[in-house]
Design a protein around this motif. Structure first.
Motif, PDB file in Angstrom:
ATOM      1  N   PRO A   4       0.825  -1.215   0.000  1.00  0.00           N
ATOM      2  CA  PRO A   4       0.000   0.000   0.000  1.00  0.00           C
ATOM      3  C   PRO A   4       0.855   1.259   0.000  1.00  0.00           C
ATOM      4  O   PRO A   4       1.980   1.265   0.515  1.00  0.00           O
ATOM      5  CB  PRO A   4      -0.812  -0.123   1.289  1.00  0.00           C
ATOM      6  N   SER A   7      -0.707   3.565   4.822  1.00  0.00           N
ATOM      7  CA  SER A   7      -1.085   2.560   5.809  1.00  0.00           C
ATOM      8  C   SER A   7      -1.193   3.212   7.180  1.00  0.00           C
ATOM      9  O   SER A   7      -0.239   3.823   7.656  1.00  0.00           O
ATOM     10  CB  SER A   7      -0.049   1.436   5.841  1.00  0.00           C
ATOM     11  N   THR A   9      -2.266   2.273  11.169  1.00  0.00           N
ATOM     12  CA  THR A   9      -2.483   1.162  12.080  1.00  0.00           C
ATOM     13  C   THR A   9      -2.711   1.684  13.494  1.00  0.00           C
ATOM     14  O   THR A   9      -1.813   2.289  14.097  1.00  0.00           O
ATOM     15  CB  THR A   9      -1.272   0.212  12.077  1.00  0.00           C
ATOM     16  N   SER A  48      -7.573   2.331  11.470  1.00  0.00           N
ATOM     17  CA  SER A  48      -6.664   1.484  10.686  1.00  0.00           C
ATOM     18  C   SER A  48      -7.241   1.263   9.293  1.00  0.00           C
ATOM     19  O   SER A  48      -8.430   0.947   9.147  1.00  0.00           O
ATOM     20  CB  SER A  48      -6.465   0.127  11.368  1.00  0.00           C
ATOM     21  N   THR A  50      -5.639   0.660   4.829  1.00  0.00           N
ATOM     22  CA  THR A  50      -4.572   0.791   3.837  1.00  0.00           C
ATOM     23  C   THR A  50      -5.161   1.300   2.528  1.00  0.00           C
ATOM     24  O   THR A  50      -6.355   1.131   2.255  1.00  0.00           O
ATOM     25  CB  THR A  50      -3.851  -0.546   3.588  1.00  0.00           C
TER      26      THR A  50
END
Length: 248
Positions: A4, A7, A9, A48, A50
């Protein structure tokens, strides 16, 4: 599948509601998960997702739900308090696009200054200067101090400059609310050209027609949380249902 280009997270970011009661050095440098103070709030929490290169994503939600903060995290303007943000490609930010312009400089000088700050060389700016001027449609004002332009003219020249950057990721945050309908359509056609060339798009808007025009995927933010990551039609349907909005 390729890696990706964006991203996130477990991302969280918090702000203070006022400037009183600054954090102590202990607060700033203490390790581990930090507790919220009564005068702080989480603009985003546990977000979160991507993004693959070439995707066009619409960011949906009411005002104050974290949409603009999300874009600022992607640009690197702000850093998360929790989690990680990883962006592999350069970013062309159409968010608060007039913020880097200097009132007392002429439009010409501002074009060179702003484009240069975004990484364009003098030769690149020279090569694109006429295109920028033609797109903005303010040629008669090129040597006028920037502060004398109308708000609509300021957006025109800012969009003309930023949209000529070669960065692969384009972030758009309601910047075209100012300006006439004909110029907005001209800007939208420019965005479509960039998408056709493989650019990645983050598009924040309250206009359903525009979101459907550009975006195949949507992110629905509510109270700082990512409620839904799905095709844009599903995201808009849930948003409309929750707030009793008649679909456009």
């Amino acid at each position: 599948m390729a890696a990706p280009v964006i991203s996130l997270t477990g991302v969280g970011i918090r702000f203070r509601r006022n400037r009183r009661g600054r954090r102590s050095f202990k607060d700033l440098f203490a390790g581990g998960r930090r507790r919220s103070r009564p005068d702080e709030f989480w603009a985003l929490r546990e977000v979160s997702f991507t993004v693959q290169r070439g995707e066009a994503i619409g960011v949906v939600g009411r005002n104050g739900q974290g949409k603009s903060t999300l874009l600022k995290l992607v640009t690197g303007v702000v850093l998360p308090d929790e989690g990680t943000v990883h962006v592999t490609d350069g970013v062309a930010p159409l968010i608060e696009i007039t913020g880097g312009f200097v009132d007392d400089l002429t439009v010409r000088d501002n074009v060179y200054l702003t484009a240069g700050l975004h990484g364009m060389t003098r030769a690149q700016i020279d090569a694109r200067f006429d295109d920028i001027l033609d797109f903005a449609e303010i040629g008669d004002f090129i040597d006028t101090p920037y502060k004398h332009l109308s708000s609509g003219m300021k957006v025109r020249i800012a969009f003309a400059v930023i949209s000529r950057l070669e960065e692969p990721i384009l972030l758009v945050d309601e910047v075209l609310a100012v300006g006439d309908k004909a110029f907005r359509e001209k800007c939208y056609r420019r965005i479509e050209e960039l998408l056709a060339g493989g650019r990645t798009l983050f598009f924040v808007s309250h206009n359903e027609r525009d979101l459907r025009r550009f975006c195949a995927r949507g992110l629905y933010l509510d109270k700082g949380a990512l409620v839904l990551d799905a095709p844009i039609d599903e995201v808009l349907a849930l948003y409309n249902e929750q707030y009793g909005i008649k679909p456009a």
